[in-house]
Design an enzyme around this catalytic site. Structure first.
Site, short mmCIF file in Angstrom:
data_model
loop_
_atom_site.label_atom_id
_atom_site.label_comp_id
_atom_site.label_asym_id
_atom_site.label_seq_id
_atom_site.Cartn_x
_atom_site.Cartn_y
_atom_site.Cartn_z
CD GLN B 31 144.77 -52.95 18.76
OE1 GLN B 31 144.17 -53.15 17.73
NE2 GLN B 31 144.07 -52.20 19.69
CG ASP B 86 139.69 -42.98 17.78
OD1 ASP B 86 138.71 -42.38 17.87
OD2 ASP B 86 139.65 -43.95 17.00
CD GLU B 106 139.73 -49.69 22.91
OE1 GLU B 106 139.23 -48.93 21.78
OE2 GLU B 106 140.61 -50.45 22.39
CG ASP B 137 135.98 -59.30 24.40
OD1 ASP B 137 135.00 -58.67 23.92
OD2 ASP B 137 136.36 -60.07 24.33
N GLY B 138 134.28 -55.69 24.60
CA GLY B 138 132.93 -55.41 24.41
C GLY B 138 132.05 -56.41 24.38
CG ASP B 155 135.20 -46.60 15.93
OD1 ASP B 155 135.65 -46.99 15.12
OD2 ASP B 155 135.97 -45.42 16.38
CB SER B 156 135.22 -52.99 15.61
OG SER B 156 134.76 -53.07 14.44
CE1 TYR B 223 139.56 -45.80 8.44
CE2 TYR B 223 137.50 -45.05 7.95
CZ TYR B 223 138.38 -45.26 8.96
OH TYR B 223 138.27 -45.21 10.19
#
Lengths: 278, 278
Positions: B31, B86, B106, B137-138, B155-156, B223
């Site tokens: 990303q 984060d 993560e 990959d979770g 927390d995606s 948000y």
């Protein structure tokens, strides 16, 4: 027609809304009034450049500002709306068959005219025959009405514009005098994220004259921070509790307000609790 | 340096934030990652152009996404965080002395590196010696951990990016398998105003595998819509209730979460209740 974006920014961030058309722009005696057709949010009203409502999310604000004080009262007969010229609070209040008096005191007649012309889904609040319009400064109007109202709802703009007297201590004392025993008020009280000093001032003004006072949060996407608050106060045991059942017929007409959210809206985040109690 | 504005818009409206400096802009394997210094909101992280956090209001999101599931569990020992590179969820979780395991999975190591470099007030979550980082990959990682965790927090990012598998039904079944009896999950579940179909999908996915499920709203100004939700679910009597007292020492470190807001966050507006129950 080419789309464009209307932005309201304050304190380093803001809301931006995609619009297709400016339907109305005028300067009344009191403020600049704009109405836009947006791409996704229905029509939008701005006063002095500040978003007052969009058809997309106004239900959240108007339902909470109206039904919380009306259901915190066990038998409201006489309602006064101060400000709220768009008619949204009246539209919600009209769902209460127990009301006998529905007075509205709006300082700016042009807001009412423009809402009636461009925002029929909101100004339909004026259709109820119980509504009486008073074009006046709300802070003066209530001085002539001692012990008359059961509920007063203040749907004001932000301080700085024509609504400034509605943010002073004297106005809260005058509202108290204008109420019958057991009366309840609810006042537009800004976002604790954005304007904590105003939230604090209105809360303190309420606590000085009313026995039960609390601050409720309402999620309204197109207001800056996405949250706006209402100070709700009265000489009752606990304004955060609903005082009577919600009739099923009324409940079915609502998209935001319900008995659980009435109480939950007053459960403030810790930083808001600290602000109010500091 | 001249200020400029960074805007995230979706569905005809959006947030705009005034910034002074771009601190970081890079393309990871997964990303685009950007960090800005804002004028009023501290530092701001964007992934693929979408605001993930600002230092100004991240406390609301991270406290609620972390403490709601941890206090819905009566004795959490082993925590898994999926996403959350984060470090904000870890920072909040580290306040729980009862935790023995604090795994984070993560997918994008560069998010962790950039957070450690540019967002120290958030990435300080990694300082706790209980934290173990898994770069994976979770949705695959949890398949190897049957019956291991007490709490899983997802927390995606939004669906569409690398977090897409975290929005599928299979992932919810796999999370259930990865939990010990009585386990609780909380997943970033979008805004019911903005993305109702995703809220509904995640809620349904949860109800198919867990006994108690509900959707909690969190007020986060930056948000879009100012509100984000979390689906909280578990094989417990009622995840909306706090399962044990909040230690005073922990409570004093919090700015948003408290026992009243734990419960109140689940009192949804009527349109959200209708969405969930339709």
């Amino acid at each position: 027609m080419t789309d464009f974006w209307v932005t309201e920014a304050m304190n380093g961030f803001g809301m931006t809304v995609q619009v297709t058309e400016e339907l109305c722009r005028c300067q009344s005696k009191f403020q600049k009034i704009e109405v836009y057709q947006t791409v996704k949010l229905g029509r939008m009203l701005l006063l002095d450049g500040i978003i007052q409502l969009t058809e997309y999310d106004e239900f959240a604000y108007h339902e909470m500002l109206t039904h919380v004080p009306l259901f915190a009262h066990d038998s409201p007969k006489r309602l006064l709306v101060i400000g709220g010229g768009d008619g949204g609070v009246l539209r919600e209040a009209a769902k209460h068959s127990e009301l006998e008096v529905m007075d509205i005191c709006e300082i700016d007649a042009e807001v009412i005219e423009i809402a009636k012309r461009f925002l029929p889904s909101i100004s339909c609040g004026y259709d109820d025959p119980r509504v009486k319009i008073h074009i006046a400064d709300g802070s003066e109007f209530i001085k002539d009405k001692p012990g008359y109202y059961d509920v007063i709802i203040v749907d004001s703009t932000d301080p700085g514009g024509p609504g400034t007297p509605l943010f002073g201590e004297e106005f809260y004392r005058d509202m108290k005098k204008a109420l019958r025993p057991g009366g309840v008020i609810a006042t537009q009280s800004e976002s604790a994220y954005l304007l904590p000093e105003i939230v604090k001032r209105l809360y303190l003004a309420s606590t000085q004259v009313f026995r039960s006072v609390n601050y409720a949060s309402i999620a309204v996407p197109t207001y800056p921070t996405g949250t706006i608050g209402a100070c709700v106060a009265g000489d009752r045991d606990d304004v955060t509790q609903i005082a009577r059942p919600i009739p099923e017929k009324l409940s079915k007409q609502l998209r935001y307000y319900n008995s659980a959210i009435h109480q939950a809206a007053f459960a403030n985040p810790s930083f808001v609790k600290q602000l109010l109690n500091s």
